[in-house]
Design a protein around this motif. Structure first.
Motif, PDB file in Angstrom:
ATOM      1  N   SER A 119       1.216  -1.314  -0.223  1.00 27.52           N
ATOM      2  CA  SER A 119      -0.141   0.164   0.403  1.00 27.52           C
ATOM      3  C   SER A 119       0.793   1.400   0.014  1.00 27.52           C
ATOM      4  O   SER A 119       1.905   0.854   0.238  1.00 27.52           O
ATOM      5  N   ALA A 120       0.581   2.378   0.041  1.00 26.44           N
ATOM      6  CA  ALA A 120       0.676   3.566  -0.253  1.00 26.44           C
ATOM      7  C   ALA A 120       1.657   3.879   1.156  1.00 26.44           C
ATOM      8  O   ALA A 120       2.839   4.562   1.305  1.00 26.44           O
ATOM      9  N   GLU A 121       1.037   3.512   2.202  1.00 30.64           N
ATOM     10  CA  GLU A 121       1.336   3.411   3.351  1.00 30.64           C
ATOM     11  C   GLU A 121       2.652   2.554   3.944  1.00 30.64           C
ATOM     12  O   GLU A 121       3.706   3.126   4.244  1.00 30.64           O
ATOM     13  N   ASP A 122       2.649   1.814   3.368  1.00 34.43           N
ATOM     14  CA  ASP A 122       3.621   0.269   3.362  1.00 34.43           C
ATOM     15  C   ASP A 122       5.115   1.066   2.837  1.00 34.43           C
ATOM     16  O   ASP A 122       5.994   0.900   3.585  1.00 34.43           O
ATOM     17  N   GLN A 123       4.810   1.645   1.725  1.00 33.99           N
ATOM     18  CA  GLN A 123       5.592   2.380   0.995  1.00 33.99           C
ATOM     19  C   GLN A 123       6.468   3.970   1.509  1.00 33.99           C
ATOM     20  O   GLN A 123       7.172   3.966   0.986  1.00 33.99           O
ATOM     21  N   MET A 124       5.521   3.670   2.775  1.00 34.46           N
ATOM     22  CA  MET A 124       5.906   5.474   3.747  1.00 34.46           C
ATOM     23  C   MET A 124       7.277   5.007   4.237  1.00 34.46           C
ATOM     24  O   MET A 124       7.545   6.067   4.696  1.00 34.46           O
ATOM     25  N   VAL A 125       7.693   3.544   4.966  1.00 35.36           N
ATOM     26  CA  VAL A 125       7.449   3.136   6.577  1.00 35.36           C
ATOM     27  C   VAL A 125       9.442   3.336   6.400  1.00 35.36           C
ATOM     28  O   VAL A 125       9.654   2.556   5.369  1.00 35.36           O
ATOM     29  N   GLN A 126       9.894   4.362   6.811  1.00 35.50           N
ATOM     30  CA  GLN A 126      11.628   4.097   7.328  1.00 35.50           C
ATOM     31  C   GLN A 126      11.757   3.492   8.690  1.00 35.50           C
ATOM     32  O   GLN A 126      11.284   4.072   9.223  1.00 35.50           O
ATOM     33  N   SER A 127      12.258   2.125   8.866  1.00 33.35           N
ATOM     34  CA  SER A 127      12.264   1.688  10.144  1.00 33.35           C
ATOM     35  C   SER A 127      13.164   1.550  10.174  1.00 33.35           C
ATOM     36  O   SER A 127      13.435   1.255  12.554  1.00 33.35           O
ATOM     37  N   CYS A 128      14.399   1.557  10.164  1.00 33.78           N
ATOM     38  CA  CYS A 128      15.688   2.242  10.748  1.00 33.78           C
ATOM     39  C   CYS A 128      16.729   2.938  10.014  1.00 33.78           C
ATOM     40  O   CYS A 128      16.430   2.760   8.351  1.00 33.78           O
ATOM     41  N   PRO A 129      18.002   3.465  10.234  1.00 34.37           N
ATOM     42  CA  PRO A 129      18.625   4.719   9.747  1.00 34.37           C
ATOM     43  C   PRO A 129      19.294   3.104   7.865  1.00 34.37           C
ATOM     44  O   PRO A 129      19.401   3.626   7.707  1.00 34.37           O
TER      45      PRO A 129
END
Length: 420
Positions: A23-33
């Motif tokens: 999803s668009a929301e999935d593709q927005m996530v950055q969970s670690c540096p």
């Protein structure tokens, strides 16, 4: 240039395919540096073609959006633009995913116009670099979304299907294959006459190395073997660890590979998060252990009375091994049990840590101009890995391919091969 255009379309199509169920929301996530949002991966790989191919070689090219030239740069300081901090990539809700898809379509259309004109050797080399760059980001997108889903309390899966080939066959006993060493050659010999021949600059030049006689393991270290290391207090014995590794492990409170969590319902007491979702460790015991840092790999090797191979040793062995394995094209998305005779699992399953620091080969010359920042400036404080992983595109792997990460890195599909 029809072969190059066909490859261009295939690589770009693969990126779309890998992202289609997110999803668009999935593709927005950055969970670690270390990670980047999948939306950013899609945009940055497109930015690369716009910046290094279309702008210099298509005189009437009109950029999709001028600010994209700044926004989707990664680390090319010589372009003269202020570069966004990597940790801020998830902070930009705009441009939207729809705009990124439009950006990709715009650049693909303009690239087709370029292909309909005259494509010279320099353009071909840059396009080949751009395609291999995009394949790198395809792999990164999968490792990044795995970490994002693991970090989500709901623990969604990237794909809903059982893991294929992880159990049901006996793993070969760990055995040793001896090599005489001597004067060998490593590195890629790039053809000056074929613009479609490709390697990264850090794989060159081909050069001679002297190797002492050595032995290398027939397969990767398995989860079962790593669990034995853990059960023998491997994480609490400082004598097994390099000083930086011990400090890193103790400060982070490491007790197991990344993605392993305690689970009383499994007979091993552990479960493992995969791109397919949670799996009991008992079903994965004979598959290669992955998401291991260099420090952990080195400590395990010391515990077994062994060492990690050098990259020259690894490549010398790989030169005598068929280039095949559990790569992205198998669609398993996780390491599987070794199933062949001889030295196997060199390609696919896990990137294998070597004992070699990531430095330049004798006579190394970076790509000219701005593209010289692609690899050379990272030749400090990193370790070399070889062989590709279960999420590496099959036509992206070579025996000479040099990957590199900082020694504490665990979010990639990194594993262990032993040598003595």
């Amino acid at each position: 240039m029809s072969a190059l255009f066909s490859k261009y379309k295939a690589v770009r199509s693969m990126t779309r395919s890998l992202a289609k169920n997110l999803s668009a929301e999935d593709q927005m996530v950055q969970s670690c540096p270390e990670a980047s949002p999948v939306k950013w991966h899609q945009a940055h790989t497109t930015w690369f073609f716009e910046t290094f191919v279309l702008r210099p070689f298509l005189p009437d090219y009109k950029p999709f959006h001028e600010k994209f030239h700044w926004l989707f740069n990664s680390y090319y300081i010589s372009l003269g633009e202020e570069i966004p901090e990597k940790t801020l990539r998830a902070s930009f809700s705009r441009p939207s995913l729809e705009q990124i898809i439009e950006f990709r379509a715009h650049v693909d259309h303009e690239m087709e116009r370029l292909f309909n004109r005259s494509v010279d050797d320099e353009m071909s080399r840059r396009i080949m670099l751009g395609l291999n760059h995009e394949q790198q980001h395809q792999e990164l997108a999968l490792t990044d979304i795995k970490h994002a889903f693991f970090s989500n309390p709901l623990h969604p899966s990237y794909r809903r299907a059982p893991l294929d080939g992880e159990s049901g066959q006996a793993v070969p006993q760990l055995s040793w294959h001896g090599f005489n060493g001597g004067l060998v050659e490593i590195g890629y010999q790039l053809s000056a006459d074929n613009p479609l021949d490709f390697c990264f600059d850090n794989e060159t030049p081909r050069h001679k190395m002297y190797l002492r006689p050595f032995q290398i393991a027939n397969r990767n270290v398995t989860c079962r073997e790593y669990l034995e290391f853990m059960s023998d207090d491997g994480y609490t014995r400082p004598g097994l660890w390099l000083a930086d590794g011990w400090e890193t492990a103790t400060q982070a409170g490491l007790q197991a590979p990344l993605y392993w969590e305690r689970d009383a319902s499994d007979e091993t007491g552990w479960c493992v998060f995969t791109l397919i979702g949670w799996q009991g460790l008992s079903a994965l015991l004979d598959t290669p252990v992955c998401h291991i840092s260099f420090f952990e790999a080195d400590a395990f090797a010391r515990w077994r009375g062994c060492r990690l191979p050098t990259e020259a040793e690894w490549e010398h062995v790989a030169d005598q091994t068929p280039l095949q394995g559990n790569l992205l094209d198998s669609e398993r998305l996780h390491p599987v049990t070794a199933n062949c005779k001889g030295v196997n699992q060199l390609f696919g399953d896990c990137w294998e840590w070597t004992a070699s620091s990531y430095t330049a080969y004798p006579g190394y010359k970076p790509f000219p101009g701005t593209l010289g920042e692609y690899n050379g400036k990272f030749m400090s404080g990193q370790m070399t890995l070889r062989g590709g992983s279960c999420v590496t595109p099959a036509d992206h792997v070579r025996t000479t391919y040099r990957n590199f990460f900082q020694p504490a890195t665990r979010w990639q599909f990194t594993g262990i091969r032993l040598a003595v």
